[in-house]
Enzyme design. Structure first.
Site, PDB file in Angstrom:
ATOM      1  N   CYS A 103       0.827  -1.193   0.000  1.00 11.73           N
ATOM      2  CA  CYS A 103       0.000   0.000   0.000  1.00 11.73           C
ATOM      3  C   CYS A 103       0.871   1.256   0.000  1.00 11.73           C
ATOM      4  O   CYS A 103       1.916   1.299   0.633  1.00 11.73           O
ATOM      5  CB  CYS A 103      -0.954   0.107   1.191  1.00 11.73           C
ATOM      6  SG  CYS A 103      -2.093  -1.261   1.309  1.00 11.73           S
ATOM      7  N   ARG A 158       3.945  -0.337  -4.817  1.00 13.09           N
ATOM      8  CA  ARG A 158       3.683  -0.833  -3.464  1.00 13.09           C
ATOM      9  C   ARG A 158       2.392  -1.634  -3.371  1.00 13.09           C
ATOM     10  O   ARG A 158       2.068  -2.211  -2.332  1.00 13.09           O
ATOM     11  CB  ARG A 158       3.589   0.348  -2.484  1.00 13.09           C
ATOM     12  CG  ARG A 158       4.814   1.212  -2.460  1.00 13.09           C
ATOM     13  CD  ARG A 158       4.619   2.372  -1.519  1.00 13.09           C
ATOM     14  NE  ARG A 158       4.512   1.918  -0.147  1.00 13.09           N
ATOM     15  CZ  ARG A 158       5.550   1.714   0.644  1.00 13.09           C
ATOM     16  NH1 ARG A 158       6.762   1.935   0.205  1.00 13.09           N
ATOM     17  NH2 ARG A 158       5.375   1.301   1.874  1.00 13.09           N
ATOM     18  N   TRP A 164      -2.475  -2.875  -1.652  1.00 11.56           N
ATOM     19  CA  TRP A 164      -2.123  -4.292  -1.768  1.00 11.56           C
ATOM     20  C   TRP A 164      -2.972  -4.984  -0.711  1.00 11.56           C
ATOM     21  O   TRP A 164      -2.785  -4.764   0.483  1.00 11.56           O
ATOM     22  CB  TRP A 164      -0.639  -4.515  -1.499  1.00 11.56           C
ATOM     23  CG  TRP A 164      -0.204  -5.919  -1.748  1.00 11.56           C
ATOM     24  CD1 TRP A 164       0.100  -6.482  -2.948  1.00 11.56           C
ATOM     25  CD2 TRP A 164      -0.010  -6.946  -0.768  1.00 11.56           C
ATOM     26  NE1 TRP A 164       0.463  -7.800  -2.781  1.00 11.56           N
ATOM     27  CE2 TRP A 164       0.409  -8.113  -1.456  1.00 11.56           C
ATOM     28  CE3 TRP A 164      -0.149  -7.011   0.624  1.00 11.56           C
ATOM     29  CZ2 TRP A 164       0.691  -9.317  -0.804  1.00 11.56           C
ATOM     30  CZ3 TRP A 164       0.136  -8.215   1.269  1.00 11.56           C
ATOM     31  CH2 TRP A 164       0.543  -9.339   0.553  1.00 11.56           C
ATOM     32  N   ASN A 196      -1.625   2.565   5.450  1.00  9.83           N
ATOM     33  CA  ASN A 196      -0.705   1.514   5.022  1.00  9.83           C
ATOM     34  C   ASN A 196      -0.258   0.767   6.269  1.00  9.83           C
ATOM     35  O   ASN A 196       0.310   1.372   7.176  1.00  9.83           O
ATOM     36  CB  ASN A 196       0.516   2.137   4.321  1.00  9.83           C
ATOM     37  CG  ASN A 196       1.623   1.114   4.101  1.00  9.83           C
ATOM     38  OD1 ASN A 196       1.355  -0.071   3.910  1.00  9.83           O
ATOM     39  ND2 ASN A 196       2.864   1.563   4.121  1.00  9.83           N
ATOM     40  N   GLY A 197      -0.536  -0.543   6.318  1.00  9.50           N
ATOM     41  CA  GLY A 197      -0.154  -1.342   7.482  1.00  9.50           C
ATOM     42  C   GLY A 197      -1.262  -2.315   7.816  1.00  9.50           C
ATOM     43  O   GLY A 197      -2.134  -2.591   6.984  1.00  9.50           O
ATOM     44  N   GLU A 235      18.064 -17.477  -6.721  1.00  5.86           N
ATOM     45  CA  GLU A 235      17.619 -16.147  -7.140  1.00  5.86           C
ATOM     46  C   GLU A 235      17.020 -16.191  -8.553  1.00  5.86           C
ATOM     47  O   GLU A 235      15.991 -15.566  -8.815  1.00  5.86           O
ATOM     48  CB  GLU A 235      18.806 -15.162  -7.047  1.00  5.86           C
ATOM     49  CG  GLU A 235      18.544 -13.761  -7.537  1.00  5.86           C
ATOM     50  CD  GLU A 235      17.389 -13.033  -6.852  1.00  5.86           C
ATOM     51  OE1 GLU A 235      16.853 -13.537  -5.850  1.00  5.86           O
ATOM     52  OE2 GLU A 235      16.996 -11.972  -7.353  1.00  5.86           O
ATOM     53  N   LYS A 291      13.205 -15.092  -9.540  1.00  3.34           N
ATOM     54  CA  LYS A 291      12.916 -14.076 -10.570  1.00  3.34           C
ATOM     55  C   LYS A 291      11.904 -14.624 -11.573  1.00  3.34           C
ATOM     56  O   LYS A 291      10.940 -13.972 -11.926  1.00  3.34           O
ATOM     57  CB  LYS A 291      14.176 -13.710 -11.345  1.00  3.34           C
ATOM     58  CG  LYS A 291      15.142 -12.673 -10.908  1.00  3.34           C
ATOM     59  CD  LYS A 291      14.699 -11.354 -10.441  1.00  3.34           C
ATOM     60  CE  LYS A 291      14.044 -11.399  -9.107  1.00  3.34           C
ATOM     61  NZ  LYS A 291      14.738 -10.850  -7.993  1.00  3.34           N
ATOM     62  N   GLU A 313       8.306 -15.071 -10.030  1.00  2.00           N
ATOM     63  CA  GLU A 313       7.529 -13.888  -9.653  1.00  2.00           C
ATOM     64  C   GLU A 313       7.049 -13.070 -10.848  1.00  2.00           C
ATOM     65  O   GLU A 313       5.990 -12.475 -10.793  1.00  2.00           O
ATOM     66  CB  GLU A 313       8.249 -13.025  -8.608  1.00  2.00           C
ATOM     67  CG  GLU A 313       9.398 -12.217  -9.091  1.00  2.00           C
ATOM     68  CD  GLU A 313      10.028 -11.365  -7.980  1.00  2.00           C
ATOM     69  OE1 GLU A 313       9.324 -10.812  -7.151  1.00  2.00           O
ATOM     70  OE2 GLU A 313      11.277 -11.251  -7.999  1.00  2.00           O
ATOM     71  N   HIS A 360      18.495 -37.057  -4.805  1.00  2.78           N
ATOM     72  CA  HIS A 360      17.867 -37.513  -3.554  1.00  2.78           C
ATOM     73  C   HIS A 360      16.353 -37.328  -3.596  1.00  2.78           C
ATOM     74  O   HIS A 360      15.708 -37.255  -2.565  1.00  2.78           O
ATOM     75  CB  HIS A 360      18.486 -36.778  -2.362  1.00  2.78           C
ATOM     76  CG  HIS A 360      19.937 -37.070  -2.206  1.00  2.78           C
ATOM     77  ND1 HIS A 360      20.409 -38.286  -1.746  1.00  2.78           N
ATOM     78  CD2 HIS A 360      21.034 -36.345  -2.519  1.00  2.78           C
ATOM     79  CE1 HIS A 360      21.730 -38.273  -1.752  1.00  2.78           C
ATOM     80  NE2 HIS A 360      22.134 -37.105  -2.229  1.00  2.78           N
ATOM     81  N   LYS A 362       6.075  -4.270  -3.853  1.00  4.54           N
ATOM     82  CA  LYS A 362       7.514  -4.077  -3.739  1.00  4.54           C
ATOM     83  C   LYS A 362       7.992  -4.179  -2.308  1.00  4.54           C
ATOM     84  O   LYS A 362       8.989  -4.808  -2.017  1.00  4.54           O
ATOM     85  CB  LYS A 362       7.870  -2.695  -4.311  1.00  4.54           C
ATOM     86  CG  LYS A 362       9.339  -2.344  -4.260  1.00  4.54           C
ATOM     87  CD  LYS A 362      10.106  -3.129  -5.279  1.00  4.54           C
ATOM     88  CE  LYS A 362      11.587  -2.829  -5.274  1.00  4.54           C
ATOM     89  NZ  LYS A 362      12.337  -3.900  -5.944  1.00  4.54           N
TER      90      LYS A 362
HETATM   91  O1  M6R Z   1      12.978  -4.579   0.636  1.00  8.47           O
HETATM   92  P1  M6R Z   1      13.513  -5.918   0.981  1.00  8.47           P
HETATM   93  O2  M6R Z   1      14.876  -6.175   0.399  1.00  8.47           O
HETATM   94  O3  M6R Z   1      13.508  -6.197   2.456  1.00  8.47           O
HETATM   95  O4  M6R Z   1      12.520  -6.940   0.296  1.00  8.47           O
HETATM   96  C1  M6R Z   1      12.654  -8.313   0.491  1.00  8.47           C
HETATM   97  C2  M6R Z   1      11.816  -9.083  -0.483  1.00  8.47           C
HETATM   98  O5  M6R Z   1      10.462  -8.781  -0.333  1.00  8.47           O
HETATM   99  C3  M6R Z   1      12.212  -8.811  -1.938  1.00  8.47           C
HETATM  100  O6  M6R Z   1      13.570  -9.066  -2.142  1.00  8.47           O
HETATM  101  C4  M6R Z   1      11.380  -9.694  -2.905  1.00  8.47           C
HETATM  102  O7  M6R Z   1      11.706 -11.032  -2.725  1.00  8.47           O
HETATM  103  C5  M6R Z   1      11.616  -9.246  -4.349  1.00  8.47           C
HETATM  104  N1  M6R Z   1      10.372  -8.937  -4.978  1.00  8.47           N
HETATM  105  C6  M6R Z   1      12.222 -10.292  -5.206  1.00  8.47           C
HETATM  106  O8  M6R Z   1      12.452  -9.836  -6.493  1.00  8.47           O
END
Ligand code: M6R
Length: 608
Positions: free
Chosen positions: A2, A27, A74, A100-101, A481, A485, A488, A504, A603
């Protein structure tokens, strides 16, 4: 999670709020809305979906007024819908709130308010706030907000307006970010800096439990006991262009291309050939370093993956045990930490709720905390003992790219700083690593220069439903990683496995045509990795290998190879992650997905 904005000034609030929200859509983008005071009446316009839906609605029925608040959501409590969209009003419509929260005790408050005759129209936790403010309102909005907030448990950044005090905006924060922008006779609140950058670069960074009262005559900051707070104005050094797409079709692609510069900026004045590693921002002394016997790295998502690289690197260079944990797990177990533990907290936004909670937990147990973060003034930066900023610039795409590589650079810097102070490796070895680090921006450029090869590979596989990422050692960390990527932003299911672990169990999933992306950059492990690749090709897998220039023997075993510029093994993640970012990007585009704003995500995750 949010985004909120607010405006008090002399111009029409609506376009300013919408422009601010457009910069905060990263956000959350489940719904959007604005509330604007027109004389003695609050008009609200809100709807489900992206901001453009709201803009369309507003173009037919513009809202007039010079004081207003806005929200991009969000969804947590209550599905994305018009009714659950913010702003939320008190039942008589005199109070309007953006939030927001999460309000953890909202159901008790809701029942209590219902017993007092209040009626609710949404499924959200937020709706209790305007009702509570309304309950306490007795002609003084500030007093009513203070009383209402004292009843809330959870996290909040709030913007509140009241039709009976039409020139006023009251805001407050606890555990959710909020800044105040100071223009010429115009004032703003926002969840993040880009929302106000087109108007001002002078801001206040609010602390928890600080209130802001904005009227046309200025901004007053108050603590929760009502006393006035004086604080320095923070001047934002970057400009609005840094938060624009700069000719790229998507923020993600722009940010992938910014990596060479971001790597360089993060090293500048910290790594120099003729000087020891200099960390002006880290005050830890040699004696304190001597006292440390264990390091914990805690983070979420991509930042956690950077932490896994950190474990390999710090154990190798500093010879100290390192544990890496996911923040949401760490905070609910009984981690063995004390005043001899060094905690490294990694967070791009510096606002991730679980990461922040882990930071607090470790401080409470006596650990020293170093934060690696990208956002100056973020909660993590303010609560840690020391901060090492990644100078990546604003990262807008939900998928993290340049933040990850700069987090890696920060980890190398910390590892070298410790190695230098503890004499765990020789000066020659330190110099060699520094030399190689300083070459990384050019190597990253080289990888970007080869992006068409990745584009072509993406075109062949974008219809796949399942993919595997394999690697050993640091290539496994990067595989995690790469897999995140892809998931997501392209919604393709994928798994990342350590090369030796596949047999395994998961190898049962490999069948004719299964696509496997295999990382093989680690010199000592290339042969072992080739064996693991053979195990899957024998079972019909199609393999794309990422390996360093010179490892040509791999060609016999795989279907395609992408060669990466040769770098020292421990630094390989910085270059080998780039093709995986590009692969996810191109697949996402081919599938027609929304690259910068993938479904269900936001984000910065400021809720548990
Ligand atoms: O702002 P932060 O680095 O604490 O965020 C952590 C994760 O939410 C963030 O890295 C998330 O996994 C990304 N969207 C991945 O691309």
């Amino acid at each position: 999670m949010c985004g909120i904005v607010g405006f008090v000034g002399k111009k029409d609030a609506s376009p300013i709020l919408i422009e601010g929200l457009s910069k905060l859509e990263y956000r959350g983008y489940d719904s959007a809305g604005v509330a604007i005071i027109d004389n003695d009446h609050i008009n609200v316009m809100k709807c489900k979906g992206r901001l453009k839906n709201l803009q369309k609605k507003l173009s037919g029925h513009p809202l007039k007024g010079i004081v207003g608040i806005g929200h991009t959501r969000w969804a947590t409590h209550g599905k994305p819908s018009d009714l659950n969209a913010h702003p939320h009003n008190s039942q008589d419509g005199i109070i309007s709130v953006v939030h927001n929260g999460i309000i953890e005790n909202y159901s008790q408050l809701r029942e209590w308010l219902i017993s007092k005759g209040y009626k609710f129209v949404s499924e959200t936790d937020t709706e209790v706030i305007p009702q509570l403010v309304n309950y306490f309102y007795n002609g003084d909005l500030v007093e009513a907000v203070m009383k209402a907030v004292s009843k809330l448990r959870g996290s909040y950044a709030l913007g509140v307006i009241c039709s009976k005090e039409p020139g006023k905006l009251v805001a407050v924060r606890k555990d959710s970010p909020l800044i105040v922008g100071l223009g010429e006779g115009e004032y703003y609140i926002a969840s993040d800096i880009p929302a106000i950058l087109n108007h001002t670069r002078e801001i206040y960074l609010l602390n928890n439990n600080e209130f802001v009262v904005i009227t046309e005559s200025g901004v007053k900051l108050l603590s929760d006991d009502g006393s006035e707070v004086k604080k320095d104005i923070y001047h934002v050094t970057w400009n609005a262009n840094a938060a624009e797409k700069g000719g790229f079709e998507h923020f993600m692609m722009k940010e992938i291309h910014e990596q060479p510069k971001a790597i360089k900026d993060t090293m500048t004045s910290r790594i120099m050939m003729d000087k020891p590693i200099t960390l002006d921002d880290i005050k830890i002394t040699k004696d304190e370093i001597k006292n440390i016997d264990k390091i914990y790295i805690v983070a979420c998502g991509t930042a956690y993956h950077a932490g896994i690289v950190g474990k390999y690197v710090i154990e190798k260079l500093v010879g100290m045990p390192v544990e890496v944990d996911i923040a949401s797990e760490f905070r609910y177990r009984e981690p063995i930490i004390n005043e001899r533990t060094l905690m490294i907290i990694i967070s791009q936004s510096g606002e991730t709720a679980d990461t922040l909670a882990a930071l607090r937990e470790s401080k409470a147990r006596g650990a020293r905390v170093i934060a690696i973060t990208n956002v100056v003034g973020s909660s993590v930066s303010r609560e840690a003992d020391d901060v090492l900023y990644t100078w990546a610039g604003p990262e807008i795409a939900v998928a993290s790219t340049k933040a990850y590589v700069t987090q890696l650079i920060a980890i190398y810097i910390i590892a070298l700083f410790f190695a230098q102070n503890k004499n765990t490796i020789s000066k020659e070895e330190i110099d060699e690593i520094k030399r190689e680090l300083l070459r990384l921006p050019i190597k990253a450029e080289e990888v970007l220069g080869n992006k068409e090869a990745i584009h072509e590979f993406a075109a062949k596989i974008f219809k796949e439903e399942d993919l595997f990422f394999l690697g050993r050692g640091l290539d496994y960390a990067v595989a995690l990683e790469g897999s995140l990527k892809l998931k997501e932003i392209s919604y393709i299911h994928s798994e990342a496995y350590a090369g030796g672990e596949l047999k395994h169990g998961p190898i049962a999933l490999i069948e004719d045509g299964t696509v496997v992306i295999a990382g093989a950059t680690q010199e000592k492990l290339v042969e072992k990795m080739i064996s693991n690749i053979k195990e899957v090709t024998t079972r019909g897998a199609k393999v794309l290998a990422l390996t360093s220039e010179g490892n040509n023997e791999i060609e016999e075993t795989v279907d395609s190879v992408i060669y990466l510029p040769k770098v020292m093994d421990i630094l390989a993640p910085v270059v080998s992650v780039i093709p995986l970012q590009l692969l996810a990007y191109y697949i996402s585009i081919q599938k027609g997905c929304d690259v910068d704003k993938p479904r269900n995500l936001a984000k910065s995750v400021t809720v548990e």
